[in-house]
Every structure is written in structure tokens, then in C-alpha cells.
Design an enzyme around this catalytic site. Structure first.
Site, short mmCIF file in Angstrom:
data_model
loop_
_atom_site.label_atom_id
_atom_site.label_comp_id
_atom_site.label_asym_id
_atom_site.label_seq_id
_atom_site.Cartn_x
_atom_site.Cartn_y
_atom_site.Cartn_z
CG ASN A 211 38.95 42.74 62.00
OD1 ASN A 211 39.57 42.98 63.02
ND2 ASN A 211 38.41 41.54 61.76
CE LYS A 290 52.65 38.88 44.56
NZ LYS A 290 53.65 39.54 43.75
#
Ligand code: CTP
Length: 404
Positions: A211, A290
Site C-alpha cells: 500500500n 516467478k
């Protein structure tokens, strides 16, 4: 800092050019700056530059007595409120550590009883050389304060630790030093834990949810508590601000790591402020490799994170607990709900829909709630000033006063 006298010692490192900006910024802040240069420093920057910026004569030679009424190095050493050496070379650190006084600056450093702050700058290998490290350790033990060099591209071409801290940051360090010296110490003997920044919830090794929290408010609280004499621990998640000095910093990336870091220290704390923006959810599992691009859409399932503050509220004994709430609407309703649900003593609510408050801004506008409702509404203030007011109210309440 206004009215303070600072000796700015400039040694012969490439970063001497940055000392000119430092001299200028200190002078602009109302500090009387006396610049003392080593001979080597004069090969890099002309003394006239410092004279023009400080409006004072620049000292280089111990025997170049400008005023026959005083012995210049003793007079300067006595008048200083602080001596700042920036850049401090490995050579000057060695001289300071071993009491060698063979030029004006090293003589003043030996003669002064004022606090000494040094900002080292040198080649990475000179910095990590055991001789330099041992000298720094010795100086630290004797109370010399270090403004640590950063990691970056060095003038010698190396990439590593040794780059002098930026002038703005050194000014802030000096400001904090004077503020800390003069501030009353109502939190002396108290242990304070503050969480800061935004948690990082990993999706795979290179991707994550986070955030906008910068850590500014948490760090401002940590610095304010430190200057009030508290022993401060900061549990920092992802932050975009330099870490505060003079406090213990524990890094905790995710909500789960933060939970562990906070709960394991909670019992010994007197005051806990949960300024961090903790993610409410995390990916069910972080992929070990990944994630490759496959279909047109990708579904990520999130699972709820533990509510750390709520857990602290349950475990609370002697601790004074302050929560934060970032809201975009119905601030009072949501803030009061959080305060009761998480058993906080105070809850600081900010309306993050405002452009001058909340994540990443320099300023904040907050209302502090207690169990009876709004206790204090603060105007638009810097985050440091907001932190001061929050702690002042907390202190009043911790001492048992002021509650309706
Ligand atoms: N908090 C926490 N752990 C969480 C979520 C929040 O400790 N998992 C703390 C924050 O550090 C802050 C306070 O709880 O001090 C309020 O955070 P906020 O995100 O506003 O509250 P939530 O309970 O998550 O409510 P909502 O997201 O529904 O507004």
C-alpha cells in the site's frame, strides 16, 4: 538550531564540495557556522566559498591567530555548541581516535567539550578497513555521533558504502541532535514500540501486494518518543523514508512477520503505537518461483491476515495502546468501532481522502478518539508536530490525568 554555534570541520575528501551546501543550509537555519578546513580540503574547495557562505573567517592554520586577545583553537573549541565534521576522512577519524592534534581541526576536536558529530566519506575499502572500523568503534564508545555514509557510486569509481550523507540529511541530524538535547524527557525509562510503513504480501519472489504508506508518520512518532527520553523500537515494514536514528529498528516485511515481531516484544512495552498500514489479506500462498504468464486472466485467492492490533488489545495489561485508522468516509463511526473492537486507549483517525493528509504527505490532519468519542482534533500540522501532540495526549493519559 537558531542561535547555536557550530564548528564545521571540512576534511580533504571529494565530498568537501557537499560541505559548501551544508554550510549554506546551516547558516540559513540561523546557525553561526565557523568553518575549519584541513590543508587537503583547501585543494578541493576554496576557503573563500565557505567564507562567503558562513560570513565568517575560515580557519586552516593553527598559528594563524586572527584575534590577539584569544588563542583561536581554544576559543573556538569553547564556543561551539557542536562540532560537525563533514566530510570526515579515514585519516581524521584515526587522529580523533588517537588524540593526534597536528592541525587546526584535529586540535579543536581534541580541545572541545562540545558534542562531536561526524559524517564519514571515503573509498569503500578504506571505510571497511579494520583500522577505520576499530577507530569508529572507539569513537562511538566515547560518544562521538556518526552520520553514517550511504551506499552508492563513489568518486573513485567503486560502488559501495562510503558516500557522505546528503547535506539536507546532515542538517536534519544536527537539528535532531539539538532538539534531543533540549527536550524534556517525560518518557525516560519507558519502552515504546511503534510500527511503521506498509506491509508487503508476496505473490511470488518478484511480485507483491502493498500500500501507499511511506512510514513517515511512524518514524515521526519514533523520533518524538526518542527525544522525550523513551527507549524506542520501530517495527518497520516497507518504507520510503530514511530510518530514524537513535532507535532500534526491526524489519518485518509481511503482516505475519510484523505480528511475530510485535507480539514477541509486547510484554515488556509501556506504550505501543500501531501506525503501520497492515494488509488485511495476503495471497493464500507465495509461489516459490516467478509465476509465468499463461491464460487471459489470473485468479489470486487472498486469505485474511491476523489483526495484530486486535490481538494486542486482548493481551493488554499495563500497556497504553494507540491505534491508527485511515478512513475515506464516516471517520468518527469507523474510528470508534475500531477503538472499541481493538481495545485501544486512543485511536488516531485521519481522513486519507484529503490531499494534505495520510499516505506519503509531509502533513497530516487527525482526530484522536478515546472511549468517550473525539478527544482532540488537530489542525493541519507537520507529521512531526502531529506526533508530538499524540504523544503529549498519551502521556497525559498514562499519568492518569485529563480523561473525561
Ligand atoms: N491493524 C493491524 N493488523 C491488521 C490490520 C490493521 O494491527 N491486520 C492495525 C493498524 O496498524 C491500525 C489499525 O489496526 O493501527 C487500523 O487499521 P485499518 O486498516 O484502518 O483497520 P482495519 O481493522 O483493517 O479496518 P478496515 O480495513 O475494515 O477499515
Amino acid at each position: 538550531m537558531k542561535g547555536k554555534t557550530v564548528i564545521l570541520g571540512v576534511c580533504g575528501g571529494i565530498a568537501a564540495y557537499k560541505a559548501a551546501a551544508l554550510c549554506s543550509k546551516l547558516t540559513q537555519a540561523g546557525v553561526k557556522v565557523h568553518v575549519v578546513m584541513t590543508e587537503s580540503a583547501t585543494k578541493l574547495v576554496g576557503p573563500v566559498t565557505f567564507q562567503a557562505l558562513s560570513h565568517e573567517a575560515v580557519r586552516i592554520d593553527t598559528f594563524d591567530e586572527l584575534d590577539p586577545g584569544v588563542i583561536s583553537h581554544i576559543d573556538l573549541a569553547d564556543r561551539a555548541d557542536a562540532v560537525v565534521v563533514a566530510p570526515a576522512t579515514a585519516n581524521m577519524l584515526a587522529k580523533l581516535a588517537h588524540g593526534i592534534a597536528d592541525d587546526m581541526l584535529s586540535t579543536i576536536l581534541l580541545a572541545t567539550t562540545a558534542p562531536i558529530l561526524v559524517a564519514p566519506a571515503m573509498n569503500v575499502h578504506m571505510y571497511s578497513n579494520p583500522a577505520t572500523q576499530a577507530n569508529m568503534e572507539l569513537l562511538r564508545e566515547r560518544g562521538v555521533q556518526f552520520i553514517e555514509p550511504g551506499i552508492g557510486q563513489l568518486a573513485c569509481g567503486y560502488l559501495g558504502k562510503g558516500r557522505m550523507e546528503e547535506p539536507e540529511a546532515i542538517v536534519e541530524y544536527v537539528r535532531a541532535h539539538f532538539a534531543a538535547q533540549e527536550a524534556p524527557k517525560p518518557l525516560a525509562g519507558k519502552k515504546v514500540l511503534i510500527t511503521a510503513g506498509g506491509t508487503v504480501e508476496r505473490l511470488d519472489p518478484v511480485r507483491y501486494f502493498t500500500n501507499d504508506s511511506s512510514g513517515k508518520m511512524g518514524f515521526a512518532l519514533a523520533e518524538a518518543a526518542r527525544d522525550k527520553g523513551a527507549e524506542v523500537t520501530v517495527v518497520a515494514a516497507r518504507v520510503s523514508e530514511p530510518l530514524p536514528r537513535g532507535v532500534t529498528v526491526v524489519r518485518a516485511e509481511s503482516a505475519l512477520q510484523m505480528e511475530e515481531a510485535v507480539l514477541s516484544r509486547f510484554a515488556e512495552m509501556d506504550l505501543v503505537v500501531k501506525a503501520a498500514a497492515v494488509a488485511d489479506y495476503r495471497p493464500v500462498e507465495a509461489a516459490p518461483q516467478k509465476i509465468k504468464k499463461t491464460g487471459e486472466t489470473l485468479q489470486v485467492t487472498l486469505v485474511k491476515n491476523p489483526d495484530i492490533l486486535e490481538e494486542l488489545g486482548k493481551r493488554k495489561e499495563k500497556q497504553f495502546l494507540i491505534g491508527f485508522a485511515a478512513e475515506t468516509e464516516q471517520v468518527e463511526t469507523y474510528a470508534m468501532d475500531k477503538l472499541h473492537r481493538k481495545n485501544c486507549d486512543l485511536l488516531v483517525a485521519n481522513d486519507v481522502s484529503r490531499s494534505d493528509a495520510g499516505f506519503g504527505t509531509e502533513t497530516n490532519v487527525v482526530t484522536i478518539f478515546d472511549k468517550n468519542g473525539p478527544a482532540l482534533s488537530l489542525p493541519l500540522l507537520s507529521k512531526r508536530e502531529t506526533a508530538e501532540r499524540i504523544l503529549a495526549l498519551a502521556l497525559e493519559r498514562m499519568m492518569g490525568g485529563g480523561q473525561a
